[in-house]
Design a protein around this motif. Structure first.
Motif, PDB file in Angstrom:
ATOM      1  N   HIS A 100       0.865  -1.180   0.000  1.00 54.96           N
ATOM      2  CA  HIS A 100       0.000   0.000   0.000  1.00 54.96           C
ATOM      3  C   HIS A 100       0.904   1.234   0.000  1.00 54.96           C
ATOM      4  CE1 HIS A 100      -3.291  -2.695   1.278  1.00 54.96           C
ATOM      5  NE2 HIS A 100      -2.399  -3.213   2.107  1.00 54.96           N
ATOM      6  N   VAL A 101       0.691   2.134  -0.942  1.00 48.68           N
ATOM      7  CA  VAL A 101       1.494   3.356  -1.036  1.00 48.68           C
ATOM      8  C   VAL A 101       0.586   4.537  -1.385  1.00 48.68           C
ATOM      9  CG1 VAL A 101       3.597   2.125  -1.763  1.00 48.68           C
ATOM     10  CG2 VAL A 101       2.051   3.055  -3.494  1.00 48.68           C
ATOM     11  N   THR A 102       1.084   5.735  -1.090  1.00 44.42           N
ATOM     12  CA  THR A 102       0.413   6.962  -1.501  1.00 44.42           C
ATOM     13  C   THR A 102       1.208   7.558  -2.647  1.00 44.42           C
ATOM     14  OG1 THR A 102      -0.396   7.348   0.739  1.00 44.42           O
ATOM     15  CG2 THR A 102      -0.385   9.248  -0.765  1.00 44.42           C
ATOM     16  N   MET A 103       0.562   7.721  -3.786  1.00 40.75           N
ATOM     17  CA  MET A 103       1.233   8.264  -4.964  1.00 40.75           C
ATOM     18  C   MET A 103       1.460   9.762  -4.768  1.00 40.75           C
ATOM     19  SD  MET A 103       1.639   5.477  -6.538  1.00 40.75           S
ATOM     20  CE  MET A 103       2.558   6.190  -7.897  1.00 40.75           C
ATOM     21  N   ASP A 132      -0.537  12.583  -7.131  1.00 37.91           N
ATOM     22  CA  ASP A 132      -1.921  13.018  -6.913  1.00 37.91           C
ATOM     23  C   ASP A 132      -2.495  12.641  -5.543  1.00 37.91           C
ATOM     24  OD1 ASP A 132      -2.349  10.291  -7.135  1.00 37.91           O
ATOM     25  OD2 ASP A 132      -3.726  10.430  -8.834  1.00 37.91           O
ATOM     26  N   GLY A 133      -1.687  12.040  -4.677  1.00 36.41           N
ATOM     27  CA  GLY A 133      -2.145  11.693  -3.334  1.00 36.41           C
ATOM     28  C   GLY A 133      -3.025  10.465  -3.251  1.00 36.41           C
ATOM     29  N   THR A 134      -3.186   9.737  -4.349  1.00 31.95           N
ATOM     30  CA  THR A 134      -4.026   8.531  -4.361  1.00 31.95           C
ATOM     31  C   THR A 134      -3.349   7.428  -3.553  1.00 31.95           C
ATOM     32  OG1 THR A 134      -4.863   9.057  -6.562  1.00 31.95           O
ATOM     33  CG2 THR A 134      -5.082   6.768  -5.840  1.00 31.95           C
ATOM     34  N   ARG A 135      -4.142   6.769  -2.707  1.00 33.68           N
ATOM     35  CA  ARG A 135      -3.666   5.598  -1.969  1.00 33.68           C
ATOM     36  C   ARG A 135      -3.913   4.390  -2.862  1.00 33.68           C
ATOM     37  NH1 ARG A 135       0.053   4.602   1.767  1.00 33.68           N
ATOM     38  NH2 ARG A 135      -0.484   2.863   3.111  1.00 33.68           N
ATOM     39  N   VAL A 136      -2.856   3.639  -3.150  1.00 26.16           N
ATOM     40  CA  VAL A 136      -2.935   2.519  -4.082  1.00 26.16           C
ATOM     41  C   VAL A 136      -2.462   1.248  -3.376  1.00 26.16           C
ATOM     42  CG1 VAL A 136      -2.061   1.590  -6.262  1.00 26.16           C
ATOM     43  CG2 VAL A 136      -2.513   4.031  -6.054  1.00 26.16           C
ATOM     44  N   SER A 137      -3.168   0.160  -3.626  1.00 23.19           N
ATOM     45  CA  SER A 137      -2.786  -1.151  -3.101  1.00 23.19           C
ATOM     46  C   SER A 137      -2.421  -2.046  -4.268  1.00 23.19           C
ATOM     47  CB  SER A 137      -3.947  -1.756  -2.310  1.00 23.19           C
ATOM     48  OG  SER A 137      -4.266  -0.922  -1.213  1.00 23.19           O
ATOM     49  N   ASN A 138      -1.291  -2.720  -4.153  1.00 20.96           N
ATOM     50  CA  ASN A 138      -0.794  -3.557  -5.245  1.00 20.96           C
ATOM     51  C   ASN A 138      -0.507  -4.972  -4.737  1.00 20.96           C
ATOM     52  OD1 ASN A 138       0.132  -4.140  -7.863  1.00 20.96           O
ATOM     53  ND2 ASN A 138       2.246  -3.795  -7.239  1.00 20.96           N
ATOM     54  N   PRO A 139      -1.365  -5.957  -5.087  1.00 20.51           N
ATOM     55  CA  PRO A 139      -1.068  -7.338  -4.721  1.00 20.51           C
ATOM     56  C   PRO A 139       0.109  -7.851  -5.545  1.00 20.51           C
ATOM     57  CG  PRO A 139      -3.324  -7.111  -5.580  1.00 20.51           C
ATOM     58  CD  PRO A 139      -2.621  -5.819  -5.801  1.00 20.51           C
ATOM     59  N   LEU A 140       0.990  -8.596  -4.897  1.00 17.70           N
ATOM     60  CA  LEU A 140       2.143  -9.121  -5.609  1.00 17.70           C
ATOM     61  C   LEU A 140       2.686 -10.367  -4.941  1.00 17.70           C
ATOM     62  CD1 LEU A 140       5.271  -8.197  -4.266  1.00 17.70           C
ATOM     63  CD2 LEU A 140       3.940  -6.093  -4.378  1.00 17.70           C
ATOM     64  N   LEU A 141       3.474 -11.068  -5.693  1.00 15.02           N
ATOM     65  CA  LEU A 141       4.212 -12.220  -5.201  1.00 15.02           C
ATOM     66  C   LEU A 141       5.683 -11.922  -5.416  1.00 15.02           C
ATOM     67  CD1 LEU A 141       3.726 -15.274  -4.270  1.00 15.02           C
ATOM     68  CD2 LEU A 141       4.467 -15.800  -6.592  1.00 15.02           C
ATOM     69  N   ALA A 142       6.494 -12.104  -4.399  1.00 16.61           N
ATOM     70  CA  ALA A 142       7.934 -11.873  -4.521  1.00 16.61           C
ATOM     71  C   ALA A 142       8.678 -13.131  -4.121  1.00 16.61           C
ATOM     72  CB  ALA A 142       8.370 -10.702  -3.646  1.00 16.61           C
TER      73      ALA A 142
END
Length: 147
Positions: free
Chosen positions: A89-92, A95-105
């Motif tokens: 979860h990060v804030t861009m 534009d201040g948008t909170r974004v969640s990115n599912p991933l596998l590492a």
């Protein structure tokens, strides 16, 4: 099994969660071997080799977002690999948008407890929609040239 191998991965993710991983870059890079590789968004990007290139890429990413939280859903490990299923979860910053990115590492860890390789698998097109940007802009945010 794998608890020792998980330690550098968990420390890496903890440093991201602290909010100023660029300010802690020395501690972050200490988790890697000198010739470690990092491949963000397999297969979209080529692997970067070496701590210096990894540091440059992570600093570039830090210019795109803030307030990183790595929500760990699953960790699976053996004597050489650590696999994390996460939602980052990060804030861009643009534009201040909170974004969640599912991933596998997938991390490969050597006998000295250092990360040798780090590969992340996530869907860039899906992420571009959640961010509200077109795919061309997404490529730019990933540090890739746009045609």
């Amino acid at each position: 099994m794998g608890t020792r191998q998980e330690a550098p991965v968990r420390e890496l993710l903890r440093l991201f969660d602290e909010g100023d991983f660029v300010g802690n870059m020395d501690r972050l890079l200490a988790q890697f071997t000198e010739d470690a590789t990092y491949q963000m968004s397999v297969p979209g990007r080529e692997a970067l080799r070496g701590r210096e290139l990894i540091a440059t890429e992570l600093a570039r990413q830090a210019g795109d977002y803030s307030d990183c939280v790595c929500e760990i859903l699953t960790v699976v490990s053996d004597d050489r690999h650590v696999v994390t299923e996460r939602i980052d979860h990060v804030t861009m910053l643009h534009d201040g948008t909170r974004v969640s990115n599912p991933l596998l590492a997938i991390f490969e860890v050597n006998d000295d407890g250092r990360i040798v390789a780090w590969r992340e698998y996530w869907d860039a097109l899906s992420l571009s929609h959640r961010m509200g940007v077109d795919p061309g802009t997404m490529l730019g945010l990933m540090g890739l040239e746009t045609a």
